[in-house]
Design an enzyme around this catalytic site. Structure first.
Site, mmCIF file in Angstrom:
data_model
loop_
_atom_site.group_PDB
_atom_site.id
_atom_site.type_symbol
_atom_site.label_atom_id
_atom_site.label_comp_id
_atom_site.label_asym_id
_atom_site.label_seq_id
_atom_site.Cartn_x
_atom_site.Cartn_y
_atom_site.Cartn_z
ATOM 1 N N GLY A 219 -6.190 -1.130 17.240
ATOM 2 C CA GLY A 219 -6.352 -0.125 16.199
ATOM 3 C C GLY A 219 -5.044 0.152 15.479
ATOM 4 O O GLY A 219 -5.019 0.390 14.266
ATOM 5 N N THR A 220 -3.932 0.109 16.206
ATOM 6 C CA THR A 220 -2.613 0.306 15.599
ATOM 7 C C THR A 220 -2.316 -0.796 14.596
ATOM 8 O O THR A 220 -1.811 -0.539 13.495
ATOM 9 C CB THR A 220 -1.532 0.343 16.688
ATOM 10 O OG1 THR A 220 -1.811 1.418 17.582
ATOM 11 C CG2 THR A 220 -0.151 0.537 16.092
ATOM 12 N N SER B 35 -5.381 6.149 15.691
ATOM 13 C CA SER B 35 -5.389 4.839 16.336
ATOM 14 C C SER B 35 -4.261 4.737 17.354
ATOM 15 O O SER B 35 -4.304 3.889 18.251
ATOM 16 C CB SER B 35 -5.249 3.731 15.290
ATOM 17 O OG SER B 35 -4.031 3.857 14.574
ATOM 18 N N ASN B 36 -3.268 5.626 17.221
ATOM 19 C CA ASN B 36 -2.150 5.642 18.160
ATOM 20 C C ASN B 36 -1.528 7.037 18.138
ATOM 21 O O ASN B 36 -1.233 7.564 17.057
ATOM 22 C CB ASN B 36 -1.115 4.583 17.759
ATOM 23 C CG ASN B 36 -0.099 4.312 18.841
ATOM 24 O OD1 ASN B 36 0.558 5.226 19.326
ATOM 25 N ND2 ASN B 36 0.037 3.048 19.226
ATOM 26 N N TYR B 37 -1.322 7.627 19.306
ATOM 27 C CA TYR B 37 -0.834 9.006 19.401
ATOM 28 C C TYR B 37 0.670 9.102 19.635
ATOM 29 O O TYR B 37 1.208 10.205 19.746
ATOM 30 C CB TYR B 37 -1.596 9.755 20.503
ATOM 31 C CG TYR B 37 -2.971 10.166 20.043
ATOM 32 C CD1 TYR B 37 -3.174 11.381 19.412
ATOM 33 C CD2 TYR B 37 -4.064 9.323 20.201
ATOM 34 C CE1 TYR B 37 -4.426 11.759 18.958
ATOM 35 C CE2 TYR B 37 -5.324 9.680 19.751
ATOM 36 C CZ TYR B 37 -5.497 10.900 19.130
ATOM 37 O OH TYR B 37 -6.737 11.262 18.663
ATOM 38 N N ASP C 110 0.999 19.612 33.897
ATOM 39 C CA ASP C 110 2.419 19.966 33.798
ATOM 40 C C ASP C 110 2.653 21.018 32.716
ATOM 41 O O ASP C 110 3.591 21.820 32.816
ATOM 42 C CB ASP C 110 3.264 18.732 33.492
ATOM 43 C CG ASP C 110 3.403 17.796 34.687
ATOM 44 O OD1 ASP C 110 3.079 18.217 35.819
ATOM 45 O OD2 ASP C 110 3.835 16.640 34.486
ATOM 46 N N LYS D 120 -6.880 -4.671 27.547
ATOM 47 C CA LYS D 120 -7.300 -4.161 26.236
ATOM 48 C C LYS D 120 -8.435 -5.028 25.707
ATOM 49 O O LYS D 120 -8.289 -6.242 25.569
ATOM 50 C CB LYS D 120 -6.134 -4.159 25.252
ATOM 51 C CG LYS D 120 -6.490 -3.517 23.920
ATOM 52 C CD LYS D 120 -5.266 -3.212 23.094
ATOM 53 C CE LYS D 120 -5.625 -2.518 21.784
ATOM 54 N NZ LYS D 120 -6.322 -1.231 22.001
ATOM 55 N N HIS E 7 -0.621 -6.790 23.647
ATOM 56 C CA HIS E 7 -1.060 -5.740 24.559
ATOM 57 C C HIS E 7 -1.409 -6.328 25.922
ATOM 58 O O HIS E 7 -1.530 -7.548 26.075
ATOM 59 C CB HIS E 7 -2.289 -5.004 23.998
ATOM 60 C CG HIS E 7 -1.958 -4.003 22.944
ATOM 61 N ND1 HIS E 7 -1.846 -4.335 21.608
ATOM 62 C CD2 HIS E 7 -1.708 -2.674 23.022
ATOM 63 C CE1 HIS E 7 -1.548 -3.254 20.917
ATOM 64 N NE2 HIS E 7 -1.458 -2.221 21.749
#
Length: 237
Positions: free
Chosen positions: A144-145, A101-103, A21, A138, A134
């Protein structure tokens, strides 16, 4: 950009859609059926790789890409005991590595809020605890978060010195409670409780879109760079 995808589960597919996209192209897709082809990813065909794989395969995938001097964005968790090894290897290969760990933008704002609240709550007589929920697919626990949140709390509040992934009655230990529930993208709560009140901050992800978009933004940031980066660099925190 020409982007390689290492890992083609639900996250990899969400990332692919956002890449296309935004006008990028996919140079290579690596999944469980062609995992050996990760060694074929080269700078001639690929500007940057985005990797979301299982804890047991993440380290070898990351090092294989770095060995070919291709920058890589990693979102896998459960392998961080080897983080410094990867940092050193990246520098030796003179290429680029981006890890979070989180985006999600919202989660990274939540990280900063967690650190600030931890400072404010130090020595106030509150007990603290964390909950992370989660989806059942997972594989690692805690997330990780959750580990990043725990480390941020401990670094800013001397009431806690370590964390455990279970309930605890030890005053200096921070309990992280992990639950796995069908179709939950990710929920994280940090709670402070006393006899008179409770203070809680929470982040609830509604879908994978935020994580995928952040990973693509990280790849756009990393392409053409050398060195080790994080969301603090991308977001200028």
């Amino acid at each position: 950009m020409k982007v390689g995808l290492v890992g083609y589960g639900k996250m990899g597919q969400a990332i692919e859609k956002i890449l296309l996209d935004r006008g990028h192209s996919i140079s290579k897709i690596i999944n469980i059926d062609n995992v050996n082809e990760v060694n074929e990813i080269t700078p001639e065909t690929t500007d940057v790789v985005i990797e979301f794989t299982a804890p047991e395969s993440a380290l070898s995938n990351i090092k294989a890409v770095l060995s070919n001097k291709v920058p890589i964005v990693s979102g896998s968790t459960g392998w961080l005991a080897h983080y410094q090894e990867v940092v050193d290897f990246c520098k030796k290969q003179d290429t680029g590595f981006f890890y979070a760990s989180n985006y999600s933008l919202g989660v990274n704002i939540f990280f900063k809020l967690n650190q600030q609240l931890a400072k404010m709550m130090e020595g106030r007589g509150y007990s603290s605890e964390m909950l992370e929920i989660h989806h059942t697919q997972k594989l690692d626990a805690p997330s990780g978060t959750a580990i990043t949140l725990a480390e941020g709390l401990i670094a800013n509040n001397s009431d806690k010195t370590s964390w455990v992934n279970e309930p605890t009655d030890k005053a200096k230990e921070l309990a992280i409670i992990s639950e796995r529930v069908d179709s939950v993208p990710g929920t994280h709560d940090v709670t402070y409780s006393s006899e008179v009140d409770t203070i809680k901050i929470s982040h609830v992800a509604h879908n994978r879109q935020g994580f995928a978009q952040g990973a693509v933004m990280a790849a756009e940031y990393l392409a053409g760079k050398k060195g080790v980066y994080s969301m603090n660099d991308l977001l200028n925190f």
